[in-house]
Write a protein that holds these residues in place. Structure first.
Motif, PDB file in Angstrom:
ATOM      1  N   UNK A   1       0.787  -1.352   0.025  1.00 28.78           N
ATOM      2  CA  UNK A   1      -0.057  -0.245   0.083  1.00 28.78           C
ATOM      3  C   UNK A   1       0.695   1.384  -0.173  1.00 28.78           C
ATOM      4  N   UNK A   2       2.056   1.037   0.121  1.00 28.67           N
ATOM      5  CA  UNK A   2       2.916   2.319   0.228  1.00 28.67           C
ATOM      6  C   UNK A   2       3.801   2.565  -1.011  1.00 28.67           C
ATOM      7  N   UNK A   3       3.309   1.536  -1.959  1.00 30.04           N
ATOM      8  CA  UNK A   3       4.209   1.440  -3.306  1.00 30.04           C
ATOM      9  C   UNK A   3       3.350   2.355  -4.282  1.00 30.04           C
ATOM     10  N   UNK A   4       3.730   2.336  -5.295  1.00 30.87           N
ATOM     11  CA  UNK A   4       3.450   3.455  -6.577  1.00 30.87           C
ATOM     12  C   UNK A   4       1.881   3.219  -6.793  1.00 30.87           C
ATOM     13  N   UNK A   5       1.450   2.103  -7.221  1.00 32.13           N
ATOM     14  CA  UNK A   5      -0.078   1.796  -7.427  1.00 32.13           C
ATOM     15  C   UNK A   5      -0.605   1.888  -6.221  1.00 32.13           C
ATOM     16  N   UNK A   6      -0.256   1.261  -5.097  1.00 38.35           N
ATOM     17  CA  UNK A   6      -1.165   0.905  -3.931  1.00 38.35           C
ATOM     18  C   UNK A   6      -1.567   2.195  -3.348  1.00 38.35           C
ATOM     19  N   UNK A   7      -0.596   3.078  -3.222  1.00 40.47           N
ATOM     20  CA  UNK A   7      -0.841   4.543  -2.647  1.00 40.47           C
ATOM     21  C   UNK A   7      -1.649   5.531  -3.538  1.00 40.47           C
ATOM     22  N   UNK A   8      -1.570   5.381  -4.928  1.00 37.39           N
ATOM     23  CA  UNK A   8      -2.474   5.950  -5.802  1.00 37.39           C
ATOM     24  C   UNK A   8      -3.909   5.478  -5.735  1.00 37.39           C
ATOM     25  N   UNK A   9      -3.895   4.060  -5.547  1.00 38.59           N
ATOM     26  CA  UNK A   9      -5.426   3.698  -5.179  1.00 38.59           C
ATOM     27  C   UNK A   9      -5.786   4.045  -3.870  1.00 38.59           C
ATOM     28  N   UNK A  10      -4.798   4.199  -2.881  1.00 39.78           N
ATOM     29  CA  UNK A  10      -5.422   4.703  -1.686  1.00 39.78           C
ATOM     30  C   UNK A  10      -5.955   6.083  -1.655  1.00 39.78           C
ATOM     31  N   UNK A  11      -5.274   7.057  -2.508  1.00 37.17           N
ATOM     32  CA  UNK A  11      -5.570   8.394  -2.471  1.00 37.17           C
ATOM     33  C   UNK A  11      -7.084   8.409  -3.037  1.00 37.17           C
ATOM     34  N   UNK A  12      -7.317   7.501  -4.063  1.00 37.08           N
ATOM     35  CA  UNK A  12      -8.622   7.548  -4.703  1.00 37.08           C
ATOM     36  C   UNK A  12      -9.768   6.976  -3.528  1.00 37.08           C
ATOM     37  N   UNK A  13      -9.469   5.909  -3.169  1.00 35.09           N
ATOM     38  CA  UNK A  13     -10.237   5.236  -1.977  1.00 35.09           C
ATOM     39  C   UNK A  13     -10.701   6.127  -0.985  1.00 35.09           C
ATOM     40  N   UNK A  14      -9.735   6.857  -0.398  1.00 35.31           N
ATOM     41  CA  UNK A  14     -10.077   8.010   0.571  1.00 35.31           C
ATOM     42  C   UNK A  14     -10.985   8.921   0.248  1.00 35.31           C
ATOM     43  N   UNK A  15     -10.941   9.330  -1.091  1.00 32.38           N
ATOM     44  CA  UNK A  15     -11.508  10.483  -1.709  1.00 32.38           C
ATOM     45  C   UNK A  15     -13.016   9.763  -1.666  1.00 32.38           C
ATOM     46  N   UNK A  16     -13.372   8.518  -1.905  1.00 31.72           N
ATOM     47  CA  UNK A  16     -14.512   7.941  -2.216  1.00 31.72           C
ATOM     48  C   UNK A  16     -15.074   7.342  -1.019  1.00 31.72           C
ATOM     49  N   UNK A  17     -14.517   7.939   0.262  1.00 30.71           N
ATOM     50  CA  UNK A  17     -14.935   7.479   1.580  1.00 30.71           C
ATOM     51  C   UNK A  17     -14.872   6.214   2.322  1.00 30.71           C
TER      52      UNK A  17
END
Length: 331
Positions: free
Chosen positions: A18-34
């Motif tokens: 989750x702290x890698x390239x794709x995982x962290x980008x995914x995390x940013x999106x998921x946080x924005x989606x609640x």
């Protein structure tokens, strides 16, 4: 993607790597989606994890520094999760040849540990696994679709192939909803650029910003396709939210193909300066090179409605701009 946003509002989501390239980008999106997001990462220096990748959301996610090879950690972490995005892995082709046992441990045994944790402690969650185009090896035909034979050219490809199929077997036998996405070259902000362990384009970006010549290996005519990371995240979320993805394997790809010589020239044009040298393959690289590759992504387009939205030029521009501003955190 708006059709799927509601699937993640309030959901419990676990991202390995989750702290890698794709995982962290995914995390940013998921946080924005609640979503309520937990990130698992070993932060082993030779891999892609970087705490800078979650700048701006560091107080909105839970971070667990753990290795997916630790069965006890995974037994605990999968509990209560609605979705698992399984992105952890060893991605360097050369590292897999130098240390095949470590690659086997991370890309095979750890995947079984994760799936066993799901089977024993949370068989209701949905798992999305990131596989790789490397498992196809040197293509027999182009574009490569999912029916293409699998004949990987390196240890990493063999082990990623096994990791992918563990997920499909657990879907088919144990009813753990799982699917796999075979990624092509993914590019964008937060990718590893200090070396070529994650993608050759990373070190090219660094060389360009450092005003060093880009090194193009071989004759530069090798054809590739590229997926911008935001498009990759779209595919991950669609696959997680859609029952039509359960038990399926999908290619990601692009509407654009380009050879490496032209890619280097395009980067230099976008940057406004730079140069490149075409040099012979290092002796240990040539035997595992796959030659030309680009994917047929019509299956995921037809089943889930995914297609790439970010043009190659735009993706390269965004990536260069990011590293000009953030170089101190990634060099």
């Amino acid at each position: 993607m708006n059709d799927f946003a509601a699937s993640f509002d309030g959901a419990q989501v676990l991202i390995t790597g989750g702290l890698g390239f794709i995982g962290s980008t995914l995390a940013h999106r998921l946080v924005a989606q609640g979503a309520r997001v937990t990130l698992v990462d070993s932060l082993i220096p030779i891999y892609g994890g970087n705490l800078r990748n979650i700048a701006g959301i560091e107080n909105q996610v839970n971070v667990n520094i753990a290795d997916v090879r630790d069965q006890y950690s995974m037994d605990y972490l999968v509990q209560g999760q609605d979705y698992l995005f399984n992105l952890a892995g060893q991605s360097s082709h050369m590292d897999s040849m130098r240390d095949p046992y470590a690659d086997l441990d991370i890309n095979c045994r750890a995947q079984l540990s994760i799936l066993e944790a799901c089977r024993k402690h949370n068989s209701k969650l949905k798992v999305v696994y990131t596989s790789t185009r490397q498992i196809y090896g040197k293509p027999d035909f182009l574009p490569v679709d999912e029916r293409h034979l699998l004949h990987p050219t390196d240890v990493n490809g063999v082990n990623k192939m096994a990791g992918e199929w563990y997920h499909i077997v657990y879907n088919n036998v144990y009813g753990i909803r799982a699917c796999a996405l075979r990624l092509t070259n993914t590019i964008g902000p937060r990718m590893r650029v200090k070396d070529a362990r994650q993608t050759f384009l990373g070190i090219w970006i660094k060389q360009l910003i450092e005003e060093e010549p880009i090194q193009v290996w071989g004759d530069g005519t090798q054809i590739r396709d590229f997926t911008y990371v935001d498009d990759c995240v779209d595919a991950l979320l669609m696959a997680a939210a859609s029952p039509a993805a359960d038990g399926q394997i999908f290619n990601l790809g692009s509407d654009e193909t380009i050879n490496l010589r032209d890619l280097a020239a395009l980067l230099i044009e976008i940057n406004g300066a730079g140069s490149f040298d075409v040099i012979p393959f290092p002796a240990d690289r040539k035997p595992i090179d796959i030659g030309d590759y680009y994917a047929d992504y019509r299956l995921i387009q037809g089943r889930l409605g995914w297609r790439p939205r970010v043009a190659l030029r735009d993706g390269l521009l965004r990536t260069l701009e990011f590293y000009r501003a953030e170089r101190e955190h990634y060099w």
